[in-house]
Design an enzyme around this catalytic site. Sequence first.
Site, PDB file in Angstrom:
ATOM      1  N   ARG A  37       0.851  -1.183   0.000  1.00 15.83           N
ATOM      2  CA  ARG A  37       0.000   0.000   0.000  1.00 15.83           C
ATOM      3  C   ARG A  37       0.896   1.245   0.000  1.00 15.83           C
ATOM      4  NH1 ARG A  37      -3.356  -3.079  -1.364  1.00 15.83           N
ATOM      5  NH2 ARG A  37      -5.328  -3.575  -0.337  1.00 15.83           N
TER       6      ARG A  37
ATOM      7  N   HIS B  77      -1.297  -0.668  -9.745  1.00 18.38           N
ATOM      8  CA  HIS B  77      -1.908  -1.486  -8.684  1.00 18.38           C
ATOM      9  C   HIS B  77      -2.536  -2.772  -9.253  1.00 18.38           C
ATOM     10  CE1 HIS B  77      -3.913  -1.433  -4.462  1.00 18.38           C
ATOM     11  NE2 HIS B  77      -3.727  -2.663  -4.879  1.00 18.38           N
TER      12      HIS B  77
HETATM   13  C1  GLV Z   1      -5.111  -5.684  -3.691  1.00 17.04           C
HETATM   14  O1  GLV Z   1      -4.447  -4.724  -3.477  1.00 17.04           O
HETATM   15  C2  GLV Z   1      -5.667  -6.500  -2.656  1.00 17.04           C
HETATM   16  O2  GLV Z   1      -5.508  -6.156  -1.482  1.00 17.04           O
HETATM   17  O3  GLV Z   1      -6.301  -7.512  -2.968  1.00 17.04           O
END
Ligand code: GLV
Length: 310
Positions: free
Chosen positions: A225, A273
């Site tokens: 994150r 991401h």
């Molecule tokens: C993606 O970032 C997840 O947490 O699945």
Amino acid sequence: MIPTLVFYSQVDSFDDWKALLAPRLPELRICLPEEVEDPDSVHYVLAWKPPQGFFVQYPNLKLLVNLGAGVDSLVNRDDLPAVPITRISDPDMSRMMASYVLFAVLRHARDIPAFERAQRERRWHYLHPRLPESVRVGILGLGELGTFAAKELSRQGFDVRGWSRSPRQLENVTCVYGMESLNEFLASSDILVVMLPLTAQTRGLLNADRLAHLPRGCSFINVARGALVDQQALTSALASGQIGEATLDVFDREPLPPEDPLWAMENVLITPHLASVAIPASAAQQIADNIQRLDRGEPVLHQVDPARGY
Ligand code: GLV
């Protein structure tokens, strides 16, 4: 009244999930929020980052399934329903993450960014390859995903070290734990891979002071994150050469705004991401199982503790 499961995600395919869930849960109606006929019939929500106020529409909710591994965006909100929350815990998702981490570590360990730059300049730039055992790879966070990645990296022969908040033991991985060992751990990571959950304790953990403990010129990979790291401090460290190279899949703000200086940095690889995503083919079964467990009055698996944050 037919019990309903509502699906919400802006990145996952409803059709793919529905196709796999429907045969496993024939007694349910599976639909999108705009297709709900009777909000009272909604017993289950399968969602990734639903908007604020989403849950109050469904007064008879029994289970909330987070459509992903990390639950930080759910547990930090103030409109959570008082029902069990589960997350996806899927070996295929761990494998997808490990493949991204392996790619990124190998890319840095084999100096590929330097060759990419040299190629743009038509420059024959010989750098003698380092042996994997001479490269110290530090995995910050030894949860399900971190552990899987650590094992893959050690199979490649890297000198793998792992840090976690509480003690862990992994074969062929030097494990340390606790805040007091963090700076020393950072100082011994030629390549650092951030794989921690985002919680109240880990938010902003990698601030300017901590980044200064990394060996000068190291490589930095974040697949967890953005908010674990002070992004401004990271950008400065990349500009000054304190951090030599980075592969970043996650950011403070997503999408990363076009004006962010990270986009233009030669020593940064940005991906949007997707290091690992929820996989319908492997995770639909566990979601169906949990719904059936709940209906039988049994405890659900992979339950999240909102107070702990993961
Ligand atoms: C993606 O970032 C997840 O947490 O699945």
